[in-house]
Design a protein around this motif. Structure first.
Motif, PDB file in Angstrom:
ATOM      1  N   ASP A 551       7.177  75.058  23.339  1.00 12.54           N
ATOM      2  CA  ASP A 551       7.026  75.268  24.778  1.00 12.54           C
ATOM      3  C   ASP A 551       6.578  76.687  25.112  1.00 12.54           C
ATOM      4  O   ASP A 551       5.987  76.927  26.171  1.00 12.54           O
ATOM      5  CB  ASP A 551       8.349  74.970  25.491  1.00 12.54           C
ATOM      6  N   PHE A 552       6.848  77.630  24.217  1.00 11.85           N
ATOM      7  CA  PHE A 552       6.472  79.017  24.467  1.00 11.85           C
ATOM      8  C   PHE A 552       4.960  79.231  24.342  1.00 11.85           C
ATOM      9  O   PHE A 552       4.475  80.314  24.647  1.00 11.85           O
ATOM     10  CB  PHE A 552       7.217  79.960  23.517  1.00 11.85           C
ATOM     11  N   LEU A 553       4.234  78.221  23.883  1.00 10.21           N
ATOM     12  CA  LEU A 553       2.779  78.340  23.800  1.00 10.21           C
ATOM     13  C   LEU A 553       2.093  77.961  25.111  1.00 10.21           C
ATOM     14  O   LEU A 553       0.887  78.164  25.253  1.00 10.21           O
ATOM     15  CB  LEU A 553       2.243  77.448  22.661  1.00 10.21           C
ATOM     16  N   GLU A 554       2.848  77.419  26.062  1.00  8.96           N
ATOM     17  CA  GLU A 554       2.272  77.154  27.370  1.00  8.96           C
ATOM     18  C   GLU A 554       1.843  78.493  27.974  1.00  8.96           C
ATOM     19  O   GLU A 554       2.598  79.474  27.931  1.00  8.96           O
ATOM     20  CB  GLU A 554       3.295  76.473  28.275  1.00  8.96           C
ATOM     21  N   PRO A 555       0.614  78.591  28.505  1.00  6.59           N
ATOM     22  CA  PRO A 555       0.067  79.890  28.947  1.00  6.59           C
ATOM     23  C   PRO A 555       1.000  80.708  29.818  1.00  6.59           C
ATOM     24  O   PRO A 555       1.206  81.905  29.572  1.00  6.59           O
ATOM     25  CB  PRO A 555      -1.204  79.481  29.697  1.00  6.59           C
ATOM     26  N   GLU A 556       1.594  80.084  30.844  1.00  6.79           N
ATOM     27  CA  GLU A 556       2.461  80.845  31.745  1.00  6.79           C
ATOM     28  C   GLU A 556       3.714  81.335  31.034  1.00  6.79           C
ATOM     29  O   GLU A 556       4.130  82.477  31.207  1.00  6.79           O
ATOM     30  CB  GLU A 556       2.830  79.990  32.961  1.00  6.79           C
TER      31      GLU A 556
END
Length: 574
Positions: A551-556
């Motif tokens: 989930d930490f790869l989501e841009p925001e």
């Protein structure tokens, strides 16, 4: 004079400056004379490398190669790097698969010295969040990636319908009648199309393909039409026997020929590979149960020899065998009931009542080799496995070579890439077909590098060198620059949520970033590994509302996470 990348400020302020100037700084840095010459030399010569030894013997090429994967420190560790480069990625016990560092796996897979697939673009391995998903179960058990895969296809909210999704994922998209293709909503096929779970398997050689596809018919093949209707099995047969004329009507006549009849269609063909195929499946084999006169069996030498062999009997001559077959089994005084002839009683009884169902040479061969597929490291293991050796020779019409071990070994050991090798110049096309089907020695072939291979590696190298230069002035900036790539590599490895966390804990740069961003004390490394996992997941959920590293790869969220790391690392400095 060479340009040295720089950062003004620290923490978030320094990151903002670097973001505004990075492209310009990196462009100028890559034009530095020494770096530019190194990269140009690399891009011009790397695709000429044909072996791991050639790469290891060229210091400049090895420098860029290792630097592209962040393995600069291994430049003098030649023996270890050679083992990594030549590792078989498909073997769980190979050295590269026993290392926890995914950089070595990326290096081995990119060059492919230990793989029949050859070189791959680095981007073919990295950059895909689903690269580590090998089976439908892998995806269905990973809720984060499952949601992303469904979202990519516009199917949000279906992650709980596991049984239905399993059938969709297992569909063969090349088959119009498969489950996914029969659904009215094309989004399901698009969902399955992100993976290749239902696609045809890849085989090491044509023997493996032949046996694997044949074994799919657990009830056996009833007719030549059954074989011709199975495109995968038919192609395996064509490849295994090296057949050249393959149109269906011709092959049907071949397969249905009575191979015991000298005047049959297949026996009129000059190429004896077709005879071997016909005999292998035996669709045209005469049915002894239809014979009422012993003369029908006795007048067919090939059929008679096979019939006697079924009962492990020797041929005692036509007169003797006729008396056996014509004996009254119920009469104690009949010929076959005499003590000296009782060995032939079962033979006579089968002829008069019910002959055993014939077993094809293909079935015998499949039974012998199925459990041994992929276990042979050299042809001698096959040749001296006598039961398998006999079944192999029978399949290819080479029974005459049952004691000619030297010829068979010489053929198997031939370099198939050489037109003048022993197997490729032998007059016997059946021997040549058998040799090529097993491909014990495929020989040396020129490695074909994919387009853009040199350029991708060169870009990885210059990017990492830029990060190193930035790190010389501010180590935290180097960690921030590399965060997305390093985290993507962890996610690409696949596995469970906990597996991702263990990989983060085992990666020094990622561990530093996560410990800092999550506000964990430096002494956490002294705790038990499972306790560290719990602490990291608890802090991650408290700060970001998730426990899954992907989930930490989501841009925001990535931007938020990076800035938190830089802010806290800056505060820790003071």
């Amino acid at each position: 004079m060479s340009f040295t990348p720089y950062v003004f400020g620290t923490g978030i302020a320094g990151w903002s400056f670097l973001q505004r100037t990075r492209d310009q700084q990196q462009e100028v840095y890559e034009k530095s004379p020494v770096l530019d010459r190194t990269v140009q030399d690399f891009t011009q010569r790397i695709t000429s490398i044909q072996s791991a030894d050639q790469l290891l013997d060229d210091y400049n090429l090895l420098t860029v190669t290792l630097g592209a994967f962040g393995l600069d420190e291994d430049i003098n560790n030649r023996a270890f790097i050679k083992q990594v480069l030549e590792s078989d990625m498909s073997d769980p016990k190979s050295i590269v698969n026993r290392l926890n560092d995914s950089r070595y796996q990326a290096l081995a897979e990119t060059f492919g010295f230990g793989s029949s697939d050859g070189p791959k673009l680095p981007s073919a391995r990295a950059g895909s969040e689903f690269a580590g998903i090998a089976t439908p179960d892998d995806l269905l058990s990973n809720s984060t990636l499952l949601r992303k895969a469904l979202g990519n296809a516009g199917l949000e909210g279906l992650e709980n319908n596991q049984f239905f999704l399993q059938k969709v994922l297992e569909s063969d998209l090349d088959d119009p009648s498969s489950f996914a293709n029969k659904l009215s909503d094309p989004r399901y096929a698009a969902f399955a199309g992100q993976f290749d779970f239902g696609q045809a398997p890849e085989y090491e050689n044509s023997i493996e393909a032949l046996v694997s596809e044949f074994n799919q018919h657990t009830e056996g093949l009833a007719s030549a039409d059954d074989l011709l209707a199975d495109e995968d099995l038919l192609q395996a047969v064509i490849d295994t026997f090296g057949l050249e004329r393959t149109y269906p009507d011709f092959l049907r006549r071949v397969l249905n020929s009575d191979t015991t009849d000298p005047d049959s269609f297949v026996n009129q063909l000059e190429d004896k590979r077709y005879l071997a195929v016909s005999e292998a499946f035996g669709f045209g084999w005469p049915d002894i149960n239809t014979m009422t006169d012993p003369e029908e069996l006795l007048s067919n030498p090939q059929l008679l020899a096979h019939a006697l062999d079924t009962f492990n009997l020797s041929d005692r001559g036509e007169t003797y065998l006729r008396q056996v077959l014509e004996s009254d089994l119920s009469d104690p005084n009949s010929f076959v009931n005499q003590p000296e002839n009782l060995a032939f009683y079962d033979f006579a009884e089968a002829f008069q009542n019910q002959w055993p169902e014939p077993v094809s040479k293909m079935q015998v061969f499949a039974d012998e080799i199925t459990d041994k597929l992929g276990t042979f490291t050299n042809p001698r293991e096959l040749v001296f496995d006598l039961s398998l050796f006999e079944a192999t020779l029978d399949l290819f019409g080479q029974s005459k070579r049952s004691t000619d071990f030297d010829t068979v070994l010489k053929a198997f050991e031939s370099d198939l890439s050489s037109r003048t090798s022993y197997a490729n110049t032998h007059y016997d096309t059946g021997l040549k077909a058998m040799t090529q089907a097993f491909s014990f020695n495929a020989g040396q072939t020129s490695r074909e590098y994919p387009e853009g291979f040199a350029e991708e590696l060169a870009e990885l190298y210059t990017t990492r060198q830029f990060e190193i230069e930035i790190g010389n002035s501010d180590p935290n900036m180097r960690l921030a620059l590399a965060l997305e790539r390093e985290l993507q590599d962890v996610v690409d490895e696949g596995g469970s949520e906990n597996a991702h966390w263990y990989n983060i804990i085992g990666s020094p740069p990622l561990r530093t970033v996560f410990e800092t961003a999550l506000g964990l004390p430096s002494g956490i490394a002294q705790l038990d590994i499972d306790r560290q996992l719990v602490e990291m997941k608890d802090r991650a959920f408290s700060a970001f509302g998730t426990t899954h590293p992907a989930d930490f790869l989501e841009p925001e969220m990535l931007d938020q996470f990076r800035k938190r790391f830089l802010l806290l690392s800056d505060l820790n400095t003071f």
